[in-house]
Design a protein around this motif. Structure first.
Motif, PDB file in Angstrom:
ATOM      1  N   THR A 235     -67.575 -29.075  33.224  1.00  0.00           N
ATOM      2  CA  THR A 235     -68.762 -28.249  33.022  1.00  0.00           C
ATOM      3  C   THR A 235     -68.882 -27.212  34.135  1.00  0.00           C
ATOM      4  OG1 THR A 235     -69.914 -30.088  31.925  1.00  0.00           O
ATOM      5  CG2 THR A 235     -71.276 -28.291  32.771  1.00  0.00           C
ATOM      6  N   HIS A 236     -69.012 -25.945  33.756  1.00  0.00           N
ATOM      7  CA  HIS A 236     -69.196 -24.827  34.697  1.00  0.00           C
ATOM      8  C   HIS A 236     -68.021 -24.682  35.659  1.00  0.00           C
ATOM      9  CE1 HIS A 236     -73.896 -25.245  34.378  1.00  0.00           C
ATOM     10  NE2 HIS A 236     -73.316 -25.045  33.212  1.00  0.00           N
ATOM     11  N   GLN A 237     -66.821 -25.145  35.272  1.00  0.00           N
ATOM     12  CA  GLN A 237     -65.722 -25.252  36.240  1.00  0.00           C
ATOM     13  C   GLN A 237     -65.395 -23.943  36.948  1.00  0.00           C
ATOM     14  OE1 GLN A 237     -62.214 -27.558  35.161  1.00  0.00           O
ATOM     15  NE2 GLN A 237     -60.876 -26.032  36.079  1.00  0.00           N
ATOM     16  N   ILE A 238     -65.166 -22.870  36.209  1.00  0.00           N
ATOM     17  CA  ILE A 238     -64.810 -21.599  36.847  1.00  0.00           C
ATOM     18  C   ILE A 238     -65.947 -21.107  37.728  1.00  0.00           C
ATOM     19  CG2 ILE A 238     -64.294 -19.158  36.424  1.00  0.00           C
ATOM     20  CD1 ILE A 238     -62.777 -20.032  33.908  1.00  0.00           C
ATOM     21  N   ARG A 239     -67.159 -21.230  37.217  1.00  0.00           N
ATOM     22  CA  ARG A 239     -68.324 -20.762  37.972  1.00  0.00           C
ATOM     23  C   ARG A 239     -68.467 -21.531  39.290  1.00  0.00           C
ATOM     24  NH1 ARG A 239     -72.948 -21.405  33.618  1.00  0.00           N
ATOM     25  NH2 ARG A 239     -74.210 -20.293  35.178  1.00  0.00           N
ATOM     26  N   VAL A 240     -68.290 -22.841  39.227  1.00  0.00           N
ATOM     27  CA  VAL A 240     -68.405 -23.677  40.435  1.00  0.00           C
ATOM     28  C   VAL A 240     -67.258 -23.413  41.403  1.00  0.00           C
ATOM     29  CG1 VAL A 240     -68.328 -26.064  41.271  1.00  0.00           C
ATOM     30  CG2 VAL A 240     -69.735 -25.485  39.293  1.00  0.00           C
ATOM     31  N   HIS A 241     -66.032 -23.334  40.881  1.00  0.00           N
ATOM     32  CA  HIS A 241     -64.877 -23.129  41.751  1.00  0.00           C
ATOM     33  C   HIS A 241     -64.920 -21.777  42.452  1.00  0.00           C
ATOM     34  CE1 HIS A 241     -61.777 -26.369  40.305  1.00  0.00           C
ATOM     35  NE2 HIS A 241     -62.703 -26.849  41.103  1.00  0.00           N
ATOM     36  N   MET A 242     -65.322 -20.746  41.738  1.00  0.00           N
ATOM     37  CA  MET A 242     -65.377 -19.433  42.386  1.00  0.00           C
ATOM     38  C   MET A 242     -66.508 -19.374  43.421  1.00  0.00           C
ATOM     39  SD  MET A 242     -62.688 -18.346  41.105  1.00  0.00           S
ATOM     40  CE  MET A 242     -62.661 -16.877  42.135  1.00  0.00           C
TER      41      MET A 242
END
Length: 301
Positions: A235-242
């Protein structure tokens, strides 16, 4: 107990109001009967305690609503236009617009992709939950782009297994804040619920394995256009990682800063998978939304 969806502090205006009536006004797409059932099932707590639907609210009461699934029989079809990229008897690929929720969830029980699919498609798989017929994987409400949908349980089982085994191809285009100096990068950091804000995800030691590859496509004065490839689908992986590497997505209200009426600048551009019946590899691409294109052109000026 499910994850927390929303918490509300009761103000003076609503004191002495019945809990079920108050929540009916908060969520106008849920009937009073459904809300009463949620209260009875402890999906709604007041001051971390079970209460009755008739509970009279007091100033500063803490109401917590937890995530729940709406029974499929309560999901109503909606005549909402869909951009269907591909369709056969087993699977379809749809290009979701930014702003559309994928499946019914607390606060969004109408006008979702599932509501639209139920109107346009005669048959969908049972899904992983009652409120998710046909849905194999999700993208966030304010993320646009490609999703595969199963029209029967046979296709769903095979496509879900391929996704779990990391054989599905998923590539995204994202606009992030700041200038990324490296041309390529890999972020391997576990993602889980943020202990300080249950509405957000974060990189936490107790989270699930999450791996994102990225490559710089174009650099601007204050931001960078990148392509991301997912190994996992948290969930929200790209948003969290960036956000984790100090380059949050542009216009991401939850993890960064809101700058305009569009959603976060994130688009699921490429989707590839093996057809569940023919076993032929299929790959699809979609163009960036016009709002995304226009914003990039502004940056280039």
């Amino acid at each position: 107990m499910s994850d927390l969806f929303k918490s509300i502090i009761v103000d003076q205006e609503h004191q002495k109001e019945r809990l079920d009536k108050f929540l009916s006004n908060q969520f106008d797409d849920l009937s009073r009967t459904i809300i009463q059932n949620l209260i009875e099932e402890d999906d709604v707590l007041v001051n971390q305690k079970s209460v009755k639907s008739s509970y009279k609210l007091k100033v500063n009461d803490l109401i917590e609503i937890f995530e729940f699934s709406l029974p499929s029989k309560d999901i109503l079809p909606s005549n909402i236009p869909l951009d269907i990229v591909y369709e056969d008897d087993d699977v379809l690929v749809v290009n979701k617009v930014s702003g559309m929720v994928v499946h019914p969830a607390p606060g969004h029980y109408s006008d979702t992709l599932v509501n639209a699919l139920m109107y346009h498609i005669d048959s969908l798989s049972d899904g992983s939950q009652a409120s998710r017929p046909g849905i194999i994987h999700r993208i966030d409400k304010d993320t646009s782009g490609l999703l595969m949908v199963a029209k029967n349980n046979y296709a769903h089982e095979i496509l879900a297994k391929e996704l779990q085994e990391k054989k599905t191809k998923r590539e995204y285009i994202a606009l992030v804040s700041g200038v990324i100096k490296n041309k390529k990068g890999l972020i391997n950091a576990p993602v889980g619920r943020d202990p300080s804000n249950r509405l957000r995800m974060n990189v936490v030691a107790s989270g699930k394995n999450a791996v994102t590859h990225f490559e710089v496509l174009e650099q601007f004065k204050d931001c960078t256009l990148i392509e991301c490839r997912l190994e996992t689908g948290r969930t929200h992986q790209i948003r969290v990682h960036m956000k984790y590497i100090n380059h949050p997505l542009v216009n991401d209200e939850l993890y960064g800063e809101k700058i305009d009426d569009f959603g976060q600048y994130l688009h699921a551009k490429t989707l590839g998978f093996t057809h569940p019946r023919t076993k032929v590899w299929m790959e699809f691409d979609s163009e960036l939304p016009i709002e995304f294109k226009n914003y990039i052109e502004k940056l280039r000026d």
